[in-house]
Design a protein around this motif. Structure first.
Motif, PDB file in Angstrom:
ATOM      1  N   ALA A  66       0.848  -1.190   0.000  1.00  0.00           N
ATOM      2  CA  ALA A  66       0.000   0.000   0.000  1.00  0.00           C
ATOM      3  C   ALA A  66       0.882   1.239   0.000  1.00  0.00           C
ATOM      4  O   ALA A  66       1.964   1.263   0.588  1.00  0.00           O
ATOM      5  CB  ALA A  66      -0.910  -0.008   1.213  1.00  0.00           C
ATOM      6  N   PHE A  67       0.423   2.262  -0.697  1.00  0.00           N
ATOM      7  CA  PHE A  67       1.143   3.537  -0.701  1.00  0.00           C
ATOM      8  C   PHE A  67       1.239   4.076   0.723  1.00  0.00           C
ATOM      9  O   PHE A  67       0.250   4.176   1.439  1.00  0.00           O
ATOM     10  CB  PHE A  67       0.415   4.532  -1.604  1.00  0.00           C
ATOM     11  N   GLY A  68       2.454   4.398   1.154  1.00  0.00           N
ATOM     12  CA  GLY A  68       2.656   4.896   2.511  1.00  0.00           C
ATOM     13  C   GLY A  68       2.985   3.820   3.528  1.00  0.00           C
ATOM     14  O   GLY A  68       3.221   4.139   4.701  1.00  0.00           O
ATOM     15  N   GLY A 113       6.377   2.068   0.916  1.00  0.00           N
ATOM     16  CA  GLY A 113       5.487   1.807  -0.197  1.00  0.00           C
ATOM     17  C   GLY A 113       5.253   3.067  -1.008  1.00  0.00           C
ATOM     18  O   GLY A 113       4.939   4.130  -0.452  1.00  0.00           O
ATOM     19  N   LEU A 114       5.420   2.961  -2.336  1.00  0.00           N
ATOM     20  CA  LEU A 114       5.255   4.093  -3.247  1.00  0.00           C
ATOM     21  C   LEU A 114       4.035   3.861  -4.144  1.00  0.00           C
ATOM     22  O   LEU A 114       3.467   2.757  -4.166  1.00  0.00           O
ATOM     23  CB  LEU A 114       6.511   4.265  -4.097  1.00  0.00           C
ATOM     24  N   TRP A 116       1.777   3.074  -7.485  1.00  0.00           N
ATOM     25  CA  TRP A 116       1.867   2.109  -8.584  1.00  0.00           C
ATOM     26  C   TRP A 116       2.668   0.855  -8.217  1.00  0.00           C
ATOM     27  O   TRP A 116       3.398   0.287  -9.034  1.00  0.00           O
ATOM     28  CB  TRP A 116       2.455   2.758  -9.837  1.00  0.00           C
ATOM     29  N   ASN A 117       2.515   0.440  -6.974  1.00  0.00           N
ATOM     30  CA  ASN A 117       3.130  -0.793  -6.474  1.00  0.00           C
ATOM     31  C   ASN A 117       4.658  -0.752  -6.415  1.00  0.00           C
ATOM     32  O   ASN A 117       5.293  -1.807  -6.262  1.00  0.00           O
ATOM     33  CB  ASN A 117       2.686  -2.006  -7.303  1.00  0.00           C
ATOM     34  N   PHE A 118       5.253   0.411  -6.545  1.00  0.00           N
ATOM     35  CA  PHE A 118       6.691   0.518  -6.349  1.00  0.00           C
ATOM     36  C   PHE A 118       6.999   0.572  -4.847  1.00  0.00           C
ATOM     37  O   PHE A 118       6.150   0.935  -4.029  1.00  0.00           O
ATOM     38  CB  PHE A 118       7.251   1.778  -7.022  1.00  0.00           C
ATOM     39  N   ALA A 119       8.242   0.218  -4.508  1.00  0.00           N
ATOM     40  CA  ALA A 119       8.705   0.326  -3.124  1.00  0.00           C
ATOM     41  C   ALA A 119      10.158   0.782  -3.129  1.00  0.00           C
ATOM     42  O   ALA A 119      10.943   0.416  -4.019  1.00  0.00           O
ATOM     43  CB  ALA A 119       8.560  -1.003  -2.395  1.00  0.00           C
ATOM     44  N   LEU A 120      10.518   1.581  -2.153  1.00  0.00           N
ATOM     45  CA  LEU A 120      11.872   2.102  -2.023  1.00  0.00           C
ATOM     46  C   LEU A 120      12.492   1.552  -0.740  1.00  0.00           C
ATOM     47  O   LEU A 120      11.907   1.670   0.337  1.00  0.00           O
ATOM     48  CB  LEU A 120      11.847   3.629  -1.965  1.00  0.00           C
ATOM     49  N   THR A 121      13.672   0.954  -0.864  1.00  0.00           N
ATOM     50  CA  THR A 121      14.405   0.441   0.295  1.00  0.00           C
ATOM     51  C   THR A 121      15.676   1.262   0.495  1.00  0.00           C
ATOM     52  O   THR A 121      16.417   1.511  -0.467  1.00  0.00           O
ATOM     53  CB  THR A 121      14.767  -1.044   0.108  1.00  0.00           C
ATOM     54  N   LEU A 122      15.929   1.676   1.720  1.00  0.00           N
ATOM     55  CA  LEU A 122      17.107   2.454   2.070  1.00  0.00           C
ATOM     56  C   LEU A 122      17.870   1.743   3.188  1.00  0.00           C
ATOM     57  O   LEU A 122      17.266   1.131   4.073  1.00  0.00           O
ATOM     58  CB  LEU A 122      16.720   3.858   2.540  1.00  0.00           C
ATOM     59  N   SER A 123      19.193   1.840   3.126  1.00  0.00           N
ATOM     60  CA  SER A 123      20.024   1.249   4.165  1.00  0.00           C
ATOM     61  C   SER A 123      21.284   2.087   4.333  1.00  0.00           C
ATOM     62  O   SER A 123      21.886   2.520   3.349  1.00  0.00           O
ATOM     63  CB  SER A 123      20.406  -0.189   3.803  1.00  0.00           C
ATOM     64  N   TYR A 124      21.686   2.292   5.583  1.00  0.00           N
ATOM     65  CA  TYR A 124      22.893   3.087   5.841  1.00  0.00           C
ATOM     66  C   TYR A 124      23.669   2.487   7.001  1.00  0.00           C
ATOM     67  O   TYR A 124      23.101   2.172   8.057  1.00  0.00           O
ATOM     68  CB  TYR A 124      22.525   4.533   6.170  1.00  0.00           C
ATOM     69  N   LEU A 125      24.983   2.315   6.782  1.00  0.00           N
ATOM     70  CA  LEU A 125      25.902   1.900   7.834  1.00  0.00           C
ATOM     71  C   LEU A 125      26.773   3.100   8.183  1.00  0.00           C
ATOM     72  O   LEU A 125      27.605   3.519   7.374  1.00  0.00           O
ATOM     73  CB  LEU A 125      26.761   0.729   7.376  1.00  0.00           C
ATOM     74  N   PRO A 126      26.635   3.665   9.380  1.00  0.00           N
ATOM     75  CA  PRO A 126      27.402   4.861   9.755  1.00  0.00           C
ATOM     76  C   PRO A 126      28.848   4.497  10.079  1.00  0.00           C
ATOM     77  O   PRO A 126      29.182   3.331  10.308  1.00  0.00           O
ATOM     78  CB  PRO A 126      26.660   5.358  10.996  1.00  0.00           C
ATOM     79  N   ALA A 139      23.117   2.316   0.816  1.00  0.00           N
ATOM     80  CA  ALA A 139      22.571   1.473  -0.252  1.00  0.00           C
ATOM     81  C   ALA A 139      21.082   1.775  -0.419  1.00  0.00           C
ATOM     82  O   ALA A 139      20.398   2.188   0.520  1.00  0.00           O
ATOM     83  CB  ALA A 139      22.781  -0.004   0.074  1.00  0.00           C
ATOM     84  N   PHE A 140      20.590   1.542  -1.617  1.00  0.00           N
ATOM     85  CA  PHE A 140      19.198   1.860  -1.933  1.00  0.00           C
ATOM     86  C   PHE A 140      18.698   0.905  -3.013  1.00  0.00           C
ATOM     87  O   PHE A 140      19.481   0.324  -3.777  1.00  0.00           O
ATOM     88  CB  PHE A 140      19.081   3.313  -2.429  1.00  0.00           C
ATOM     89  N   ALA A 141      17.390   0.735  -3.060  1.00  0.00           N
ATOM     90  CA  ALA A 141      16.782  -0.150  -4.060  1.00  0.00           C
ATOM     91  C   ALA A 141      15.369   0.321  -4.369  1.00  0.00           C
ATOM     92  O   ALA A 141      14.673   0.865  -3.498  1.00  0.00           O
ATOM     93  CB  ALA A 141      16.758  -1.596  -3.575  1.00  0.00           C
ATOM     94  N   VAL A 142      14.958   0.124  -5.611  1.00  0.00           N
ATOM     95  CA  VAL A 142      13.579   0.360  -6.047  1.00  0.00           C
ATOM     96  C   VAL A 142      13.081  -0.940  -6.649  1.00  0.00           C
ATOM     97  O   VAL A 142      13.769  -1.556  -7.488  1.00  0.00           O
ATOM     98  CB  VAL A 142      13.486   1.502  -7.072  1.00  0.00           C
ATOM     99  N   GLU A 143      11.915  -1.381  -6.219  1.00  0.00           N
ATOM    100  CA  GLU A 143      11.408  -2.674  -6.684  1.00  0.00           C
ATOM    101  C   GLU A 143       9.921  -2.589  -6.987  1.00  0.00           C
ATOM    102  O   GLU A 143       9.216  -1.680  -6.534  1.00  0.00           O
ATOM    103  CB  GLU A 143      11.652  -3.757  -5.631  1.00  0.00           C
ATOM    104  N   ARG A 144       9.468  -3.587  -7.775  1.00  0.00           N
ATOM    105  CA  ARG A 144       8.052  -3.637  -8.139  1.00  0.00           C
ATOM    106  C   ARG A 144       7.708  -5.035  -8.625  1.00  0.00           C
ATOM    107  O   ARG A 144       8.489  -5.647  -9.375  1.00  0.00           O
ATOM    108  CB  ARG A 144       7.743  -2.630  -9.251  1.00  0.00           C
ATOM    109  N   PRO A 145       6.548  -5.564  -8.238  1.00  0.00           N
ATOM    110  CA  PRO A 145       6.101  -6.822  -8.852  1.00  0.00           C
ATOM    111  C   PRO A 145       5.662  -6.569 -10.293  1.00  0.00           C
ATOM    112  O   PRO A 145       5.073  -5.522 -10.595  1.00  0.00           O
ATOM    113  CB  PRO A 145       4.918  -7.247  -7.974  1.00  0.00           C
TER     114      PRO A 145
END
Length: 307
Positions: A66-68, A113-114, A116-126, A139-145
């Motif tokens: 779901a968006f959000g 959740g973005l 149109w079924n997109f999703a954004l993943t974020l990751s950070y190692l300080p 690191a970052f990723a954009v994904e979608r079924p």
């Protein structure tokens, strides 16, 4: 004519070896030498190996969100320990480097959740030092079924990373404490180094999964990916009384594959395990042809859906 005894021949051999090494070091290490490496050089292989450990591959297949929506995850991966021959990567396979720093790789993940079924993943190692290394990785990723019809799901995932890791790879403390040119410190480390390896990459992953309803939603998955690795190693050491600022640059394309399972522990909590494999080619002198010395490790993740 009487030939020299074996001990004298051995001393002459060592003298010649150290003369060549000292000449090379005096010419190349006192300034910031830059070298572009072939992707199968031992130094490039080591950089590709540890950059592949940090690939933000999926531990499952992208699905509709779901968006959000918001998910918090924690990834924990096993880093295989390299043998003595694999650690001999410095100076084109002559010098053994201290690369067995951390036995595990861990990082947080945040997925939004973005539309149109997109999703954004974020990751950070300080930059917090642990296991003798100090990461600074984003690191970052954009994904979608792209296909969802229960029980099957197929998805695409694009990912990337920028950042670096600092550590004493060329001159660790337990080597620098010995006298330069001694058997324990053959390459003349005067003090502990503060080297930096830069790990930039981008990749595209295609995955598919099958949800088994009668096993309470257990979902096996398979994934394949293509990756572009852009790596750099910056030495920061003092050897034989001279500053070592060598910079090694390498880039290459790699292939990776993974397989595993996801299991919903509850409506909000999901546990995932996966096996990751990436073939990596290396030519280790005196060999003249490359061989596959791959990364194969186990990865895991626990995810909590906040909303």
């Amino acid at each position: 004519m009487k030939l020299p005894s074996m001990p004298i021949l051995r001393l002459l051999e060592y003298a010649l070896f150290w003369t060549l090494c000292s000449t090379a070091l005096g010419q190349n290490l006192a300034h910031a030498a830059v070298e572009h490496l072939d992707s199968d050089r031992p130094e490039a292989w080591a950089m590709n190996y540890y950059t592949s450990v940090a690939l933000l591959a999926g531990l499952g297949t992208p699905h509709s969100r779901a968006f959000g929506s918001l998910e918090l995850g924690f990834e924990l991966d096993w880093i295989p320990e390299l043998g003595k021959a694999e650690r001999r990567v410095g100076f084109n396979g002559i010098k053994e480097e201290d690369v067995n720093k951390a036995p595990i790789f861990a990082r947080p993940r945040l997925t939004l959740g973005l539309p149109w079924n997109f999703a954004l993943t974020l990751s950070y190692l300080p930059p917090i030092r642990i296991f003798g290394v100090e990461p600074n990785l984003f690191a970052f990723a954009v994904e979608r079924p792209i296909y969802e019809r229960q029980p099957w799901t197929v998805g695409l995932r694009a990912y990337g990373q920028v950042g670096s890791v600092e550590g004493a790879f060329t001159c660790p403390k337990d080597v620098a404490k010995f006298t330069p040119r001694s058997p324990q410190n053959r390459f003349g480390c005067n003090r502990e180094s503060a080297d930096t390896t830069t790990q930039h990459y981008g990749g595209l992953e295609l995955s598919g999964s099958y949800r088994i309803a009668r096993l309470r939603g257990l979902t096996p998955y398979l994934a394949v990916a293509g990756n572009y690795l852009d790596t750099k190693f910056q030495a920061h050491a003092l050897t034989f009384g001279l500053p070592n600022r060598r910079r090694l640059l390498a880039n290459t394309w790699t292939f990776s594959a993974s397989a595993g399972i996801s299991y919903p522990l509850s409506d909000r909590l999901t546990l995932s395990f996966g096996l990751f494999y990436s073939p990596l080619w290396v030519t280790r002198p005196p060999a003249v042809s490359s061989q596959d010395d791959p990364l194969f490790n186990i990865r895991s993740q626990i995810t909590f859906r906040v909303r």
